[in-house]
Motif scaffolding. Structure first.
Motif, PDB file in Angstrom:
ATOM      1  N   UNK A 177      28.399  45.735  48.523  1.00  0.00           N
ATOM      2  CA  UNK A 177      28.600  46.295  47.194  1.00  0.00           C
ATOM      3  C   UNK A 177      27.576  45.742  46.210  1.00  0.00           C
ATOM      4  N   UNK A 178      27.362  44.444  46.207  1.00  0.00           N
ATOM      5  CA  UNK A 178      26.390  43.840  45.285  1.00  0.00           C
ATOM      6  C   UNK A 178      24.975  44.307  45.584  1.00  0.00           C
ATOM      7  N   UNK A 209      35.552  44.128  36.692  1.00  0.00           N
ATOM      8  CA  UNK A 209      36.487  45.250  36.835  1.00  0.00           C
ATOM      9  C   UNK A 209      36.164  46.030  38.111  1.00  0.00           C
ATOM     10  N   UNK A 210      34.889  46.294  38.328  1.00  0.00           N
ATOM     11  CA  UNK A 210      34.496  47.019  39.528  1.00  0.00           C
ATOM     12  C   UNK A 210      34.813  46.219  40.793  1.00  0.00           C
ATOM     13  N   UNK A 211      34.631  44.914  40.736  1.00  0.00           N
ATOM     14  CA  UNK A 211      34.932  44.063  41.897  1.00  0.00           C
ATOM     15  C   UNK A 211      36.403  44.143  42.295  1.00  0.00           C
ATOM     16  N   UNK A 212      37.300  44.246  41.317  1.00  0.00           N
ATOM     17  CA  UNK A 212      38.728  44.350  41.617  1.00  0.00           C
ATOM     18  C   UNK A 212      39.070  45.698  42.237  1.00  0.00           C
ATOM     19  N   UNK A 259      36.078  56.474  43.269  1.00  0.00           N
ATOM     20  CA  UNK A 259      35.510  56.793  41.965  1.00  0.00           C
ATOM     21  C   UNK A 259      36.191  55.875  40.964  1.00  0.00           C
ATOM     22  N   UNK A 260      35.406  55.066  40.271  1.00  0.00           N
ATOM     23  CA  UNK A 260      35.927  54.128  39.284  1.00  0.00           C
ATOM     24  C   UNK A 260      35.208  54.394  37.972  1.00  0.00           C
TER      25      UNK A 260
END
Length: 184
Positions: A4-5, A28-31, A65-66
């Motif tokens: 992801x990173x 927030x995206x990591x959660x 989708x976030x």
């Protein structure tokens, strides 16, 4: 560094999102996103039905989708939408090269129609974004039948098997079996 990173940071840089903004939204995206998920698109967007509400940051992976929203005055983050792609219905996008923007719309599980207006810098980027959305939201093909020894079906065999399954009879299309076999 996880998948992801490795994919999120280049996607954010490609979209022109500033590093302080990325740093604020990253927790927030990591959660919401798994470490092994690949970021396909990071983009600033506005809601098409409420443009005065401010900007949102959209993250599209191959699974989720976030969308997050940051308040204008206090820069507080709020998670606006977090859903798996399979839970979205009626996903559409309309590229507009004249305005250098793409409107992305989808119906969430709760029945709310979400519409986002993604602006890009140039008309060529509109078509790149259109191709990316087509790649992420393309219909997944399901293997039909037993297949060959390698386990894969040829496109013609898959089409014939799907046609047979959907229509129930080859003759229902007004053609004989031989005609359809030749056509495929």
């Amino acid at each position: 560094m996880d998948v992801f990173s490795r994919t999120f940071l280049p996607a954010a840089a490609e979209a022109g999102v500033a590093i302080p903004t990325v740093s604020r939204h990253m927790p927030v995206f990591r959660r919401c996103v798994a470490a092994d998920d690949t970021a396909a698109l990071v983009a600033r967007c506005t809601r098409a039905d409420r443009p005065a509400q401010g900007e949102y940051l959209l993250l599209l992976t191959y699974r989720r989708l976030v969308v997050t929203h940051e308040s204008r005055m206090l820069h507080r983050l709020r998670l606006h939408l977090n859903t798996e792609l399979g839970h979205l219905g009626n996903v559409t996008w309309n590229p507009d090269p004249r305005l250098s923007a793409v409107e992305l719309a989808a119906t969430a599980v709760d029945g709310v129609r979400e519409r986002f207006w993604i602006r890009v810098g140039h008309a060529k980027q509109v078509w790149h974004l259109d191709a990316l959305l087509s790649h992420v939201f393309r219909p997944r093909t399901v293997r039909v039948g037993a297949g060959t020894a390698a386990g894969a079906l040829s496109p013609a065999a898959a089409t014939r098997d799907a046609l047979r399954r959907e229509t129930g009879a080859w003759e229902s299309l007004g053609r004989s079996r031989r005609d359809l076999a030749v056509a495929f």
